[in-house]
Design a protein around this motif. Structure first.
Motif, mmCIF file in Angstrom:
data_model
loop_
_atom_site.group_PDB
_atom_site.id
_atom_site.type_symbol
_atom_site.label_atom_id
_atom_site.label_comp_id
_atom_site.label_asym_id
_atom_site.label_seq_id
_atom_site.Cartn_x
_atom_site.Cartn_y
_atom_site.Cartn_z
ATOM 1 N N PHE A 153 0.968 -1.310 0.002
ATOM 2 C CA PHE A 153 0.075 -0.036 0.078
ATOM 3 C C PHE A 153 0.967 1.249 0.006
ATOM 4 N N ASP A 154 0.376 2.181 -0.735
ATOM 5 C CA ASP A 154 1.198 3.591 -0.804
ATOM 6 C C ASP A 154 1.371 4.114 0.588
ATOM 7 N N ASP A 155 0.334 4.102 1.472
ATOM 8 C CA ASP A 155 0.368 4.569 2.744
ATOM 9 C C ASP A 155 -0.673 3.885 3.655
ATOM 10 N N TRP A 156 -0.540 4.456 4.715
ATOM 11 C CA TRP A 156 -1.646 3.876 5.924
ATOM 12 C C TRP A 156 -3.101 4.360 5.474
ATOM 13 N N ALA A 157 -3.359 5.315 4.775
ATOM 14 C CA ALA A 157 -4.620 5.724 4.314
ATOM 15 C C ALA A 157 -4.967 4.590 3.199
ATOM 16 N N ALA A 158 -4.429 4.252 2.585
ATOM 17 C CA ALA A 158 -4.890 3.074 1.443
ATOM 18 C C ALA A 158 -4.891 1.963 2.155
ATOM 19 N N LEU A 159 -4.119 1.599 3.217
ATOM 20 C CA LEU A 159 -4.329 0.337 3.917
ATOM 21 C C LEU A 159 -5.879 0.238 4.483
ATOM 22 N N GLU A 160 -6.102 1.520 5.215
ATOM 23 C CA GLU A 160 -7.321 1.640 5.829
ATOM 24 C C GLU A 160 -8.332 1.694 4.981
ATOM 25 N N ALA A 161 -8.273 2.095 3.826
ATOM 26 C CA ALA A 161 -9.513 1.796 2.641
ATOM 27 C C ALA A 161 -9.869 0.516 2.355
ATOM 28 N N TYR A 162 -8.628 -0.342 2.281
ATOM 29 C CA TYR A 162 -8.600 -1.929 1.831
ATOM 30 C C TYR A 162 -9.326 -2.377 3.258
ATOM 31 N N GLN A 163 -9.007 -2.044 4.454
ATOM 32 C CA GLN A 163 -9.678 -2.638 5.573
ATOM 33 C C GLN A 163 -11.125 -2.259 5.658
ATOM 34 N N ASN A 164 -11.481 -1.468 5.286
ATOM 35 C CA ASN A 164 -13.020 -0.870 5.384
ATOM 36 C C ASN A 164 -13.673 -1.484 3.901
ATOM 37 N N ASN A 165 -12.973 -1.825 3.166
ATOM 38 C CA ASN A 165 -13.599 -2.523 1.743
ATOM 39 C C ASN A 165 -14.527 -3.599 2.087
ATOM 40 N N LYS A 166 -15.850 -3.464 1.714
ATOM 41 C CA LYS A 166 -16.871 -4.510 1.953
ATOM 42 C C LYS A 166 -16.586 -5.926 1.500
ATOM 43 N N THR A 167 -15.801 -6.070 0.284
ATOM 44 C CA THR A 167 -15.357 -7.328 -0.311
ATOM 45 C C THR A 167 -14.330 -7.858 0.382
ATOM 46 N N HIS A 168 -13.354 -6.993 1.077
ATOM 47 C CA HIS A 168 -12.076 -7.495 1.773
ATOM 48 C C HIS A 168 -12.743 -8.067 3.069
ATOM 49 N N LYS A 169 -13.837 -7.413 3.594
ATOM 50 C CA LYS A 169 -14.482 -7.853 4.972
ATOM 51 C C LYS A 169 -15.084 -9.257 4.735
ATOM 52 N N ALA A 170 -15.575 -9.405 3.676
ATOM 53 C CA ALA A 170 -16.386 -10.639 3.598
ATOM 54 C C ALA A 170 -15.110 -11.721 3.258
ATOM 55 N N LEU A 171 -14.203 -11.583 2.240
ATOM 56 C CA LEU A 171 -13.087 -12.326 2.349
ATOM 57 C C LEU A 171 -12.366 -12.630 3.321
ATOM 58 N N GLY A 172 -12.202 -11.707 4.286
ATOM 59 C CA GLY A 172 -11.282 -11.994 5.805
ATOM 60 C C GLY A 172 -12.402 -12.808 6.546
ATOM 61 N N ALA A 173 -13.461 -12.664 6.409
ATOM 62 C CA ALA A 173 -14.358 -13.739 7.174
ATOM 63 C C ALA A 173 -14.205 -14.926 6.713
ATOM 64 N N GLN A 174 -14.096 -15.149 5.371
ATOM 65 C CA GLN A 174 -13.628 -16.503 4.917
ATOM 66 C C GLN A 174 -12.521 -17.102 5.543
ATOM 67 N N LEU A 175 -11.345 -16.147 5.307
ATOM 68 C CA LEU A 175 -10.211 -16.692 6.124
ATOM 69 C C LEU A 175 -10.308 -16.922 7.530
ATOM 70 N N VAL A 176 -11.089 -16.310 8.383
ATOM 71 C CA VAL A 176 -11.336 -16.683 9.961
ATOM 72 C C VAL A 176 -12.191 -17.901 9.809
ATOM 73 N N GLU A 177 -13.046 -18.044 8.990
ATOM 74 C CA GLU A 177 -13.813 -19.485 9.081
ATOM 75 C C GLU A 177 -12.977 -20.536 8.598
ATOM 76 N N ASN A 178 -12.185 -20.408 7.820
ATOM 77 C CA ASN A 178 -11.466 -21.791 7.387
ATOM 78 C C ASN A 178 -10.070 -21.835 8.071
ATOM 79 N N ALA A 179 -9.920 -21.045 9.041
ATOM 80 C CA ALA A 179 -8.603 -20.940 9.643
ATOM 81 C C ALA A 179 -8.819 -22.137 11.152
ATOM 82 N N ILE A 180 -7.611 -22.608 11.220
ATOM 83 C CA ILE A 180 -7.576 -23.480 12.634
ATOM 84 C C ILE A 180 -7.562 -22.435 13.696
#
Length: 102
Positions: free
Chosen positions: A62-89
């Motif tokens: 990411f270019d900067d912290w603001a770009a990372l924050e935009a990624y963290q707040n992205n709706k699709t990222h949040k859904a995929l992150g939930a899939q990571l959590v669901e599938n992790a030990i």
């Protein structure tokens, strides 16, 4: 630049195809967001073999912290992150996240 590093201990029943689908979705998110680039992910091929169960990981720059924050707040990222959590030990306990200024 911020390097976002995520390591995951996936459950044994999670297929490589399922992991690849999650990673493909995350790569798509990274491609669409301003300030995000360089998605790379997959299964460890380390000859050292000291992954301690974290056999899969990905990196996004990411270019900067603001770009990372935009990624963290992205709706699709949040859904995929939930899939990571669901599938992790152990759920979230099977995931490590490091954000480094490089």
């Amino acid at each position: 630049m911020i390097r976002h590093i995520v390591l995951t201990k996936f459950r044994p029943d999670v297929t490589e195809e399922a992991v690849a689908a999650i990673y493909a979705g995350l790569a798509d998110v990274a491609e669409t967001l301003p300030g995000a680039s360089g998605f790379t992910g997959g299964r460890s091929q380390s000859p050292e073999q000291i992954e301690r169960g974290y056999m899969h990981g990905f990196v996004i720059d990411f270019d900067d912290w603001a770009a990372l924050e935009a990624y963290q707040n992205n709706k699709t990222h949040k859904a995929l992150g939930a899939q990571l959590v669901e599938n992790a030990i152990g759920g979230i306990d099977g995931i490590l996240v490091l954000d480094l200024e490089v």
